[in-house]
Write a protein that holds these residues in place. Sequence first.
Motif, PDB file in Angstrom:
ATOM      1  N   ARG A  14      56.848  47.244 -11.542  1.00 33.80           N
ATOM      2  CA  ARG A  14      57.132  47.419 -10.112  1.00 33.80           C
ATOM      3  C   ARG A  14      56.316  46.448  -9.269  1.00 33.80           C
ATOM      4  O   ARG A  14      56.736  46.053  -8.180  1.00 33.80           O
ATOM      5  N   TYR A  15      55.130  46.093  -9.754  1.00 37.34           N
ATOM      6  CA  TYR A  15      54.248  45.187  -9.008  1.00 37.34           C
ATOM      7  C   TYR A  15      54.156  43.822  -9.690  1.00 37.34           C
ATOM      8  O   TYR A  15      53.140  43.133  -9.589  1.00 37.34           O
ATOM      9  N   ALA A  16      55.238  43.439 -10.347  1.00 32.68           N
ATOM     10  CA  ALA A  16      55.254  42.173 -11.087  1.00 32.68           C
ATOM     11  C   ALA A  16      54.958  40.973 -10.187  1.00 32.68           C
ATOM     12  O   ALA A  16      54.325  39.997 -10.627  1.00 32.68           O
ATOM     13  N   THR A  38      34.203  47.466  -9.007  1.00 36.76           N
ATOM     14  CA  THR A  38      35.308  47.641  -8.056  1.00 36.76           C
ATOM     15  C   THR A  38      36.291  46.481  -8.145  1.00 36.76           C
ATOM     16  O   THR A  38      35.960  45.380  -8.600  1.00 36.76           O
ATOM     17  N   LEU A  39      37.526  46.750  -7.734  1.00 35.89           N
ATOM     18  CA  LEU A  39      38.589  45.760  -7.783  1.00 35.89           C
ATOM     19  C   LEU A  39      39.643  46.133  -6.742  1.00 35.89           C
ATOM     20  O   LEU A  39      39.579  47.221  -6.161  1.00 35.89           O
ATOM     21  N   VAL A  40      40.593  45.248  -6.513  1.00 39.09           N
ATOM     22  CA  VAL A  40      41.726  45.571  -5.639  1.00 39.09           C
ATOM     23  C   VAL A  40      43.008  45.598  -6.459  1.00 39.09           C
ATOM     24  O   VAL A  40      43.191  44.812  -7.400  1.00 39.09           O
ATOM     25  N   PHE A  41      43.875  46.545  -6.117  1.00 35.47           N
ATOM     26  CA  PHE A  41      45.208  46.671  -6.697  1.00 35.47           C
ATOM     27  C   PHE A  41      46.204  46.838  -5.552  1.00 35.47           C
ATOM     28  O   PHE A  41      45.825  47.239  -4.447  1.00 35.47           O
ATOM     29  N   PRO A  42      47.481  46.582  -5.793  1.00 37.91           N
ATOM     30  CA  PRO A  42      48.475  46.879  -4.760  1.00 37.91           C
ATOM     31  C   PRO A  42      48.390  48.351  -4.356  1.00 37.91           C
ATOM     32  O   PRO A  42      48.369  49.237  -5.211  1.00 37.91           O
ATOM     33  N   GLY A  43      48.330  48.601  -3.055  1.00 35.11           N
ATOM     34  CA  GLY A  43      48.135  49.961  -2.577  1.00 35.11           C
ATOM     35  C   GLY A  43      49.360  50.588  -1.941  1.00 35.11           C
ATOM     36  O   GLY A  43      49.324  51.748  -1.543  1.00 35.11           O
ATOM     37  N   ARG A  95      40.626  54.987 -17.253  1.00 34.40           N
ATOM     38  CA  ARG A  95      39.755  53.988 -17.878  1.00 34.40           C
ATOM     39  C   ARG A  95      40.265  52.578 -17.591  1.00 34.40           C
ATOM     40  O   ARG A  95      41.438  52.273 -17.808  1.00 34.40           O
ATOM     41  N   PHE A  96      39.349  51.684 -17.173  1.00 35.33           N
ATOM     42  CA  PHE A  96      39.795  50.337 -16.852  1.00 35.33           C
ATOM     43  C   PHE A  96      39.992  49.481 -18.092  1.00 35.33           C
ATOM     44  O   PHE A  96      40.814  48.563 -18.088  1.00 35.33           O
ATOM     45  N   ASP A  97      39.257  49.737 -19.174  1.00 39.90           N
ATOM     46  CA  ASP A  97      39.496  48.950 -20.384  1.00 39.90           C
ATOM     47  C   ASP A  97      40.935  49.151 -20.865  1.00 39.90           C
ATOM     48  O   ASP A  97      41.614  48.182 -21.246  1.00 39.90           O
ATOM     49  N   LEU A  98      41.416  50.386 -20.811  1.00 41.34           N
ATOM     50  CA  LEU A  98      42.793  50.661 -21.211  1.00 41.34           C
ATOM     51  C   LEU A  98      43.791  50.116 -20.185  1.00 41.34           C
ATOM     52  O   LEU A  98      44.875  49.649 -20.548  1.00 41.34           O
ATOM     53  N   THR A  99      43.414  50.167 -18.907  1.00 43.75           N
ATOM     54  CA  THR A  99      44.266  49.568 -17.869  1.00 43.75           C
ATOM     55  C   THR A  99      44.390  48.066 -18.092  1.00 43.75           C
ATOM     56  O   THR A  99      45.491  47.501 -17.978  1.00 43.75           O
ATOM     57  N   LEU A 100      43.280  47.412 -18.409  1.00 42.96           N
ATOM     58  CA  LEU A 100      43.312  45.960 -18.632  1.00 42.96           C
ATOM     59  C   LEU A 100      44.172  45.614 -19.843  1.00 42.96           C
ATOM     60  O   LEU A 100      44.865  44.594 -19.847  1.00 42.96           O
ATOM     61  N   GLU A 101      44.144  46.462 -20.862  1.00 45.74           N
ATOM     62  CA  GLU A 101      45.025  46.247 -22.013  1.00 45.74           C
ATOM     63  C   GLU A 101      46.486  46.349 -21.589  1.00 45.74           C
ATOM     64  O   GLU A 101      47.338  45.562 -22.057  1.00 45.74           O
ATOM     65  N   CYS A 102      46.803  47.281 -20.701  1.00 46.92           N
ATOM     66  CA  CYS A 102      48.172  47.383 -20.183  1.00 46.92           C
ATOM     67  C   CYS A 102      48.552  46.145 -19.382  1.00 46.92           C
ATOM     68  O   CYS A 102      49.700  45.677 -19.449  1.00 46.92           O
ATOM     69  N   ILE A 103      47.600  45.603 -18.626  1.00 43.09           N
ATOM     70  CA  ILE A 103      47.853  44.376 -17.868  1.00 43.09           C
ATOM     71  C   ILE A 103      48.103  43.208 -18.826  1.00 43.09           C
ATOM     72  O   ILE A 103      49.017  42.402 -18.625  1.00 43.09           O
ATOM     73  N   ARG A 104      47.293  43.123 -19.880  1.00 47.85           N
ATOM     74  CA  ARG A 104      47.490  42.066 -20.888  1.00 47.85           C
ATOM     75  C   ARG A 104      48.883  42.159 -21.501  1.00 47.85           C
ATOM     76  O   ARG A 104      49.599  41.154 -21.622  1.00 47.85           O
ATOM     77  N   ARG A 105      49.286  43.380 -21.862  1.00 49.89           N
ATOM     78  CA  ARG A 105      50.597  43.575 -22.472  1.00 49.89           C
ATOM     79  C   ARG A 105      51.724  43.296 -21.473  1.00 49.89           C
ATOM     80  O   ARG A 105      52.812  42.843 -21.867  1.00 49.89           O
ATOM     81  N   HIS A 106      51.470  43.574 -20.197  1.00 49.56           N
ATOM     82  CA  HIS A 106      52.478  43.260 -19.176  1.00 49.56           C
ATOM     83  C   HIS A 106      52.760  41.763 -19.161  1.00 49.56           C
ATOM     84  O   HIS A 106      53.933  41.348 -19.146  1.00 49.56           O
TER      85      HIS A 106
END
Length: 230
Positions: free
Chosen positions: A156-158, A103-108, A130-141
């Motif tokens: 949007r949530y920078a 589990t984790l928290v994200f802007p809601g 998938r969170f592995d792919l989400t984390l890759e998107c976060i890395r690229r962000h």
Amino acid sequence: MTAGVDPSFDYFSGTPPGKDPDTHSPTLRRHHQLLWNKELPTGGRFNLAPEPGAHLVYRSASGVFFLASDAITTRMRGKASRVRREIPNDDMPVYRGYTAGSTLVFPGNSIGRKMTINRARGLHPRIADRFDLTLECIRRHYLGELPNPLGDVMNRYADFFALFENFAGYVKFFLLKDLVEEDGKTVRFFHTFDDFRTPAVPKTKDEYLEYLRSSEDFITARSSTIDAEP
């Protein structure tokens, strides 16, 4: 062990039947506070407090952040239903429940009536929750790398991501080292990844079982990481 957080506790066990623990589990909410109320890499303390109409809120000079809980692992029961039908139940990796490791928290809060991160990653066909792919998107962000299927929603949530300074800071803060290689820069994907060109949903029995085992290994490892926190 982080005081008061039992990594083996299943949040469904403390939630009314038929309800979502992310919204209705007081234990999950308390565990998020215990785990993430700590110093930010950019300074200040990430003090999360429950407020009416919100899951948890962080108020600071940097702004007001409304945080929602979400599971960061999925067994893709619906998305991979065709493949799942080919696999006997006895061959499925053991599911250990919804625990702190998953589990984790994200802007809601919705911005401009557009999708939140949780919703966008669940609906985007290149992510499929998938969170592995989400984390890759976060890395690229953080690095400004393309392609990034979740680039618009991340931007949007920078302000939220800026709290953790960079990818390394985000990974360290949220105890995600078990999903990153030793170099600290490369995500450990749950199955074959080719720059978002490979399908997010496993297409064969072997791919799906590999995905489940990798996902469960991550939960187990992250639970140990949480357990080792002072």
